[in-house]
Write an enzyme that holds these catalytic residues in place. Structure first.
Site, short mmCIF file in Angstrom:
data_model
loop_
_atom_site.label_atom_id
_atom_site.label_comp_id
_atom_site.label_asym_id
_atom_site.label_seq_id
_atom_site.Cartn_x
_atom_site.Cartn_y
_atom_site.Cartn_z
N ALA A 83 65.81 -5.06 -105.50
CA ALA A 83 65.15 -6.02 -106.38
C ALA A 83 63.83 -5.47 -106.88
CB ALA A 83 64.91 -7.32 -105.61
N GLY A 122 69.73 -5.48 -103.46
CA GLY A 122 70.40 -6.08 -104.61
C GLY A 122 71.31 -5.11 -105.32
N GLU A 125 74.47 -5.28 -103.53
CA GLU A 125 75.13 -6.56 -103.84
C GLU A 125 75.83 -6.48 -105.20
OE1 GLU A 125 72.56 -9.87 -101.37
OE2 GLU A 125 71.56 -8.78 -102.97
N GLU A 145 66.47 -5.27 -96.43
CA GLU A 145 65.63 -6.46 -96.55
C GLU A 145 65.00 -6.89 -95.23
OE1 GLU A 145 68.54 -6.77 -100.00
OE2 GLU A 145 68.55 -6.06 -97.94
#
Length: 743
Positions: A83, A122, A125, A145
């Site tokens: 992110a 992310g 993901e 994370e």
């Protein structure tokens, strides 16, 4: 909490270059394949316009009848590596990453994620929302994370387990471990490893899957395997979390979220993941861990208050030497050898030398067994180690680290010997933990080349390297040891020389108060338990047994010698300060700690690790109190915590006052990596900001009144000023800089 957020945004502005103003995804069609090339250097972070670009790109490809499949790939050095952390704490703009992901997954045309570099958070993901995943051999995937006190918040905990099973998914996510592409393929995360040009391979692969039925490739429709073993895998994972990450909230939540993937339908599992994510996001632990993350990067931007530090270039270090083959010297040698540096290991006699060589071999073998270093690295290290008894063998090395006992006379003798044989350009380093560098450097004709490199025990494991400059140390010498820190994978913090430097100077009152508390009535195990409940890995008395009570004994004698006095059984004051001789009594009984099988605790064997309370230890303490006519009193857990940690904090503010270091971040990182201070509390100075400086100052004033013979309770002037003016944490460094400019 708002103040903490402001501090984090401040760091982002100063230290991170996450994205450009014109973030984008480049869209093109190559034959029958639409290519969505994320173009957001340096790490292709998933900021708003990247998310928007991916979603609109998939939708555009869906409308184009010529397009039969889609490739998502990163331009530059990596696939999206997570992110955009500039958006942390801010209201997220549509589309959210989950919305982007579900758009990718719902595509009727196959979507291939082509991975190179690091596919993390992310980024992974996005790859898991894609129907197919290919990767180059050098790529790595993972969910880091947890290091920021969070969990994957866009389906990672719900989707990974559908590929790897619960056991692997739980471990990968709660540990934050990065996985190489080969292992990722074994786990089922990667479908194919490709070589050569990634774009060419991706286009070919995307063409090969055109027309494929995609239902079985949509992870949201796939069941988690082995759901009948949920309780077994969850219990095993929780046991590991409690063992390895005691006190941390995020790893627990990671396991809970992955468990939900097996027990709930996909969409309900996504809701559970979001619920756990939001809870962590709002927690004090997440803010503390994010602060520590940025603080670590901040301390790498070192500066000296004088000299041309901005233009100083490190000298090349191609060969090294370590003087002293004891526990510390051998550990330092392992650090250098593991980085591929040749090391001369110098000792005064062959017995000590061979003992050091054996110790190094055992450490390397243990590291290989634990998977911390490769067998190739260990074999190479064996060829790089050069044991010697001759100072003349050190004449051409680039850098020497002295690691002998904490005895000023001995260290000066070593440096005098090095001065006679080493080449003019050599950097001479001392591993002293307390002695002012200037008192050592005057034993040489080149004080500008003398610098402190203070490693923490065990040196091959603890990540802090406290680099200390004296009044004559050159910027080039400092630049060299700061670069050395990076070379050997240490977190290097630069501090000005004084007695005790930064970490040990703060550790002084912390440990002194622990002894005073036992002198007054607490037991060593009570003090240790309060520290461990706070989050320290082991209490101060267990630490003393680990390092050896003889170390404290030697340091106290050096302090007394510098003051022109001696320590006896009747000594109650040293340099005008209250002195407790309990450690001396344990030393006199031959209770040196683990190395003798007994110290403040009794151990099952010499060198053993399991501490137990024994009658002799209690007898030594009781006899000491009787000799000093001290009446035992009940001490509360709160008093134990305050007297240790608040005295340490007060000393931290004095260190800032005196310019020993420049920022509270340097103090916090020193304690996190030097003494394993719990990262989820952010460090002593961050912790003080959370308690509130007015409260801290008030309690320090209280103990100054009740403990008048301990100088460490004299309130710091800087602390007083910051507390009275209610200065927010984000502005402490500015006030420190202003105070120093007036000095």
């Amino acid at each position: 909490m708002l103040e903490v957020q402001k501090q984090l945004w401040h760091y982002l502005g100063r230290f991170l270059c996450i994205s450009r103003a014109n973030m984008s995804v480049d869209y093109s069609v190559r034959g029958s394949v639409a290519v969505l090339e994320v173009n957001n250097p340096p790490v292709n972070a998933l900021g708003h316009s990247v998310r928007h670009g991916l979603k609109s790109g998939v939708e555009q490809a869906a409308r184009d009848n010529k397009v039969k499949s889609i490739v998502i790939i990163g331009k530059g050095q990596t696939f999206p590596a997570g992110a955009d952390i500039r958006e942390f704490g801010k209201a997220s703009k549509d589309p959210w990453l989950v919305e982007v992901g579900h758009t990718i997954e719902a595509s009727l045309k196959p979507v291939v994620a082509a991975i190179h570099g690091t596919c993390l958070g992310g980024g992974l993901e996005i790859a898991l929302f894609s129907h197919f995943r290919i990767a180059v051999p050098s790529s790595r995937v993972g969910f880091p994370e947890v290091a920021l006190g969070l969990l994957p918040g866009a389906g990672g905990t719900q989707r990974l387990s559908r590929l790897t099973g619960l056991q692997v998914a739980m471990e990968m996510i709660y540990s934050g471990r990065h996985v190489a592409s080969k292992k990722a393929k074994e786990y089922g995360i990667i479908d194919e490893i490709v070589t050569g040009d990634l774009m060419t391979a991706a286009l070919k692969y995307a063409e090969s899957v055109q027309g494929r039925t995609l239902n079985e490739r949509r992870l949201g429709h796939k069941a988690v395997p082995n759901t009948d073993s949920v309780e077994k895998y969850t219990s095993a994972a929780m046991a590991q979390v409690k063992k390895k990450y005691k006190g941390f909230e995020a790893p627990v939540a990671c396991v809970q979220a992955v468990r939900a993937s097996a027990e709930l339908p996909y969409l309900e599992g996504m809701e559970r993941e979001r619920e756990l994510f939001n809870h962590l996001k709002a927690s004090g632990q997440a803010w503390a861990q994010q602060y520590a993350f940025f603080a670590e990067r901040a301390v790498s931007r070192w500066e000296m208050p004088r000299g041309s530090y901005k233009t100083a270039k490190p000298l090349p270090v191609r060969s090294t030497a370590v003087v002293g083959a004891g526990t510390m010297g051998s550990g330092i040698a392992v650090c250098l050898l593991s980085a591929g540096l040749p090391v001369y290991l110098l000792e005064q006699n062959d017995k000590f030398l061979q003992s050091g060589v054996k110790m190094i071999e055992n450490i390397m073998a243990g590291s290989v067994k634990l998977g911390k270093v490769s067998m190739e690295t260990a074999k190479k290290a064996a060829t790089l180690l050069k044991p010697t008894l001759n100072y003349n063998d050190l004449k051409d090395v680039d850098l020497v680290i002295e690691a002998v006992y904490e005895d000023l006379a001995l260290k000066r003798e070593v440096f005098s010997g090095l001065d006679k044989v080493c080449k003019p350009s050599v950097i001479l380093c001392t591993n002293t933990s307390t002695i002012d560098i200037d008192r050592i450097s005057t034993a040489t004709s080149r004080p500008d080349r003398v610098v402190g490199t203070h490693f923490f025990a065990p040196a091959y494991h603890m990540r802090l390297l406290e680099n200390i400059y004296g009044t004559k140390t050159s910027p080039e010498a400092v630049a060299t040891v700061m670069k050395l820190g990076k070379t050997i994978n240490k977190v290097a913090v630069l501090v000005k020389s004084c007695e005790g430097f930064l970490a040990n100077r703060m550790n002084g009152p912390f440990n002194t108060e622990a002894t005073f508390l036992v002198e007054e009535g607490a037991s060593p195990q009570e003090v240790d338990q309060i520290n461990e409940d706070f989050g320290m890995p082991i209490g101060p008395f267990k630490v003393r047994d680990l390092s050896g009570t003889d170390i404290s004994w030697r340091i106290n004698r050096e302090v007394a010698k510098a003051l022109g006095t001696t320590i006896t059984k009747e000594t109650r004051f040293l340099g005008g300060n209250r002195y407790c001789g309990l450690n001396d009594d344990f030393f006199d009984k031959g209770r040196y700690g683990r190395k003798t099988g007994k110290g403040w605790y009794l151990y099952e064997k010499v060198g053993g690790k399991i501490p137990t309370v024994d009658a002799e230890s209690e007898e030594i303490i009781n006899n000491y109190r009787q000799r000093r006519q001290i009446s035992k009193r009940k001490i509360t857990p709160q008093e134990i915590l305050e007297r240790q940690f608040y005295s340490c904090i007060n000393e931290g503010f004095r260190i800032l006052e005196e310019g020993i270091c420049n920022t509270p971040e340097e103090i916090d990182i020193s304690w996190i990596y030097g003494f394993s201070y719990p990262k989820y509390r952010g460090g002593p100075m961050f912790y003080a900001s959370q308690i509130g400086l007015k409260r801290i100052y008030e309690r320090i004033c209280h103990y100054h009144e009740t403990c008048p013979y301990s100088i460490h309770w004299v309130p710091s002037r800087l602390l007083k000023k910051l507390a009275e003016n209610d200065v927010p944490f984000s502005q402490w460094s500015n006030h420190v800089a202003k105070s120093k400019s007036k000095m």
